[in-house]
Design a protein around this motif. Structure first.
Motif, PDB file in Angstrom:
ATOM      1  N   CYS A  92       0.532   2.497   5.772  1.00 14.39           N
ATOM      2  CA  CYS A  92       0.671   3.412   4.636  1.00 14.39           C
ATOM      3  C   CYS A  92      -0.597   3.513   3.796  1.00 14.39           C
ATOM      4  CB  CYS A  92       1.837   2.994   3.746  1.00 14.39           C
ATOM      5  SG  CYS A  92       1.556   1.447   2.828  1.00 14.39           S
ATOM      6  N   ARG A  93      -1.606   2.668   4.109  1.00 14.55           N
ATOM      7  CA  ARG A  93      -2.889   2.658   3.404  1.00 14.55           C
ATOM      8  C   ARG A  93      -2.766   2.257   1.938  1.00 14.55           C
ATOM      9  NH1 ARG A  93      -7.091   7.236   5.212  1.00 14.55           N
ATOM     10  NH2 ARG A  93      -6.803   7.139   7.444  1.00 14.55           N
ATOM     11  N   ASN A  94      -1.746   1.489   1.607  1.00 14.09           N
ATOM     12  CA  ASN A  94      -1.607   1.027   0.236  1.00 14.09           C
ATOM     13  C   ASN A  94      -1.677  -0.490   0.197  1.00 14.09           C
ATOM     14  OD1 ASN A  94      -1.304   1.424  -2.527  1.00 14.09           O
ATOM     15  ND2 ASN A  94       0.309   2.946  -2.218  1.00 14.09           N
ATOM     16  N   CYS A 135       2.164  -4.008   4.977  1.00 12.05           N
ATOM     17  CA  CYS A 135       2.849  -4.337   3.723  1.00 12.05           C
ATOM     18  C   CYS A 135       4.347  -4.556   3.937  1.00 12.05           C
ATOM     19  CB  CYS A 135       2.601  -3.247   2.678  1.00 12.05           C
ATOM     20  SG  CYS A 135       3.508  -1.726   2.968  1.00 12.05           S
ATOM     21  N   PHE A 167      -5.716  -3.154   2.501  1.00 13.04           N
ATOM     22  CA  PHE A 167      -4.697  -2.116   2.468  1.00 13.04           C
ATOM     23  C   PHE A 167      -3.947  -2.051   3.790  1.00 13.04           C
ATOM     24  CE2 PHE A 167      -8.113  -0.710  -0.407  1.00 13.04           C
ATOM     25  CZ  PHE A 167      -7.400  -0.707  -1.597  1.00 13.04           C
ATOM     26  N   CYS A 168      -2.664  -1.761   3.701  1.00  7.00           N
ATOM     27  CA  CYS A 168      -1.772  -1.695   4.858  1.00  7.00           C
ATOM     28  C   CYS A 168      -2.269  -0.659   5.858  1.00  7.00           C
ATOM     29  CB  CYS A 168      -0.364  -1.343   4.378  1.00  7.00           C
ATOM     30  SG  CYS A 168       0.817  -1.019   5.703  1.00  7.00           S
ATOM     31  N   ARG A 187      -2.702  -1.883  -5.518  1.00  2.68           N
ATOM     32  CA  ARG A 187      -2.514  -0.636  -4.779  1.00  2.68           C
ATOM     33  C   ARG A 187      -3.742   0.235  -4.942  1.00  2.68           C
ATOM     34  NH1 ARG A 187       2.470  -0.296  -2.903  1.00  2.68           N
ATOM     35  NH2 ARG A 187       4.075  -1.609  -3.789  1.00  2.68           N
ATOM     36  N   ASN A 188      -4.036   1.039  -3.904  1.00  3.55           N
ATOM     37  CA  ASN A 188      -5.283   1.790  -3.938  1.00  3.55           C
ATOM     38  C   ASN A 188      -5.328   2.842  -5.029  1.00  3.55           C
ATOM     39  OD1 ASN A 188      -3.732   3.906  -2.932  1.00  3.55           O
ATOM     40  ND2 ASN A 188      -4.491   3.693  -0.846  1.00  3.55           N
ATOM     41  N   VAL A 189      -4.182   3.268  -5.539  1.00  2.95           N
ATOM     42  CA  VAL A 189      -4.190   4.265  -6.597  1.00  2.95           C
ATOM     43  C   VAL A 189      -4.576   3.666  -7.930  1.00  2.95           C
ATOM     44  CG1 VAL A 189      -2.485   5.728  -5.495  1.00  2.95           C
ATOM     45  CG2 VAL A 189      -1.714   3.902  -6.979  1.00  2.95           C
ATOM     46  N   THR A 190      -4.655   2.338  -8.005  1.00  3.68           N
ATOM     47  CA  THR A 190      -5.046   1.699  -9.258  1.00  3.68           C
ATOM     48  C   THR A 190      -6.269   0.834  -9.076  1.00  3.68           C
ATOM     49  OG1 THR A 190      -3.569  -0.177  -8.822  1.00  3.68           O
ATOM     50  CG2 THR A 190      -2.674   1.654 -10.119  1.00  3.68           C
ATOM     51  N   TYR A 221     -10.313   2.915  -2.294  1.00  6.91           N
ATOM     52  CA  TYR A 221     -10.225   1.900  -1.246  1.00  6.91           C
ATOM     53  C   TYR A 221     -11.158   0.716  -1.468  1.00  6.91           C
ATOM     54  CZ  TYR A 221      -7.391   5.156   1.440  1.00  6.91           C
ATOM     55  OH  TYR A 221      -6.397   5.992   1.851  1.00  6.91           O
TER      56      TYR A 221
END
Length: 373
Positions: free
Chosen positions: A53-55, A72, A49-50, A9-12, A172
């Protein structure tokens, strides 16, 4: 079989290193090796990334030709009882964007997502969660990107703005496909110029494989040297990579409004040929006011993959086109439909503007409202 992949996931995502440029001069051999690393080609890989939702996470890969978008599992929900059916060998997946492009000029059709020999595999459309707020041509597919901040030594302004762009981009880019570098400069003496250019050449060499470059320049205007001379000194070490660069100028508006300065700017643009150059004409520019615009522009061009000439802008700015006066007509849908003081219809507004001599006409933006220098 509908292809799938799994990404972080982009947050990690991996953290992009903040490069200590002082170490470059001591590590030239290492920099030379880094310049030989393979270039990431967009055509050979699906997005990470999706598009909705951009994740990251578990992703369906679109099988349409020339499409690398992914969706996703959480945005497009396939019932457990149908999962075996959609993963059979003869089944392909079509993303929402491709479906819309295929049907936008014909009768609207329901979106089923999974198809076999052109026919839907599912008995009813899959559940789509959330909202799709992108244009049909957008995707979440950033190329390997380098963010560079060239700033006048000991000048403290501009860093907050650039750091916010860095914070937007960094999540990203998995697998170290992103680098953020800051390089101070001092052009007052020959020795300081030599130091800057030596370090800049090594930095440019280490970034030679990056497909996109964002370069911020923060400085005061230099009345003695002139705009062209300053830009030539700063950009010459980056000659090879600057052709892939979008350059943002954190400088006062005189660079645009003063004829000699603007001519020097155009001369530099013709010499180095960057993808785009963005300047502001405010006499006393408050950089904080430019942040929303810059974040929107970077999101459109770097993350969503739009060409800069087709990116959407929600701001007013001057248009640089050709020298002769250019007639324009208001394209606002309701222009002229309101009643005037004498209860008659007001015609659409017409106006004319003149363009600086020698400027080159560029394509309009996505909504026909923007051009570029």
């Amino acid at each position: 079989m509908a292809r799938t992949k799994q990404t972080a996931r982009n947050v990690t995502g991996d953290k992009a290193p903040r490069v200590k440029l002082q170490s470059f001069q001591k590590k030239k051999s290492k920099a030379a090796l880094s310049s030989k690393k393979p270039t990431f080609q967009r055509k050979t890989m699906a997005n990470s990334f999706c598009v909705m939702c951009r994740n990251g996470g578990d992703l369906w890969i679109c099988d349409e030709e020339d499409c690398k978008r992914v969706v996703c599992y959480k945005c497009l929900i396939v019932p457990d009882k149908s999962m075996k059916k959609v993963t059979e060998d003869d089944v392909t997946f079509k993303c929402v964007s491709c479906h819309w492009k295929e049907t936008e000029k014909s009768t609207p059709q329901p979106y089923f997502g999974f198809y076999s020999q052109g026919k839907p595999v599912l008995s009813e459309p899959p559940v789509i969660t959330g909202g799709f707020q992108h244009a049909i041509n957008s995707q979440v597919a950033p190329h390997s990107t380098a963010l560079i901040h060239l700033h006048l030594e000991n000048l403290m302004v501009g860093h907050t703005q650039v750091n916010m762009v860095h914070s937007l981009l960094q999540p990203y880019f998995p697998k170290r496909r992103y680098q953020f570098s800051q390089l101070p400069f001092n052009l007052t003496t020959q020795e300081s110029m030599d130091t800057y250019q030596s370090t800049a050449f090594v930095l440019a060499n280490s970034l030679s494989s990056y497909q996109s470059v964002i370069l911020f320049l923060t400085t005061h205007s230099d009345e003695e040297r002139g705009v062209f001379e300053v830009l030539q000194a700063l950009f010459t070490p980056f000659t090879q990579i600057i052709k892939a660069a979008h350059i943002f100028f954190n400088v006062c508006g005189s660079v645009v409004t003063v004829k000699d300065s603007f001519n020097g700017l155009k001369k530099a643009a013709q010499l180095f040929k960057p993808k785009s150059m963005v300047l502001f004409d405010a006499q006393h520019l408050h950089l904080a006011t430019t942040i929303p615009y810059l974040l929107s522009l970077v999101d459109s061009t770097i993350i969503q993959g739009f060409d800069v000439s087709s990116a959407t802008f929600q701001h007013h700015f001057h248009v640089v086109q050709r020298a002769k006066p250019t007639p324009m007509r208001c394209k606002y849908t309701h222009c002229g439909k309101e009643k005037g003081p004498d209860n008659t219809t007001i015609p659409p507004k017409h106006y004319t503007f003149s363009i600086p001599e020698g400027a080159i006409q560029l394509p309009h933006g996505k909504k026909g409202t923007s051009c570029w220098l």
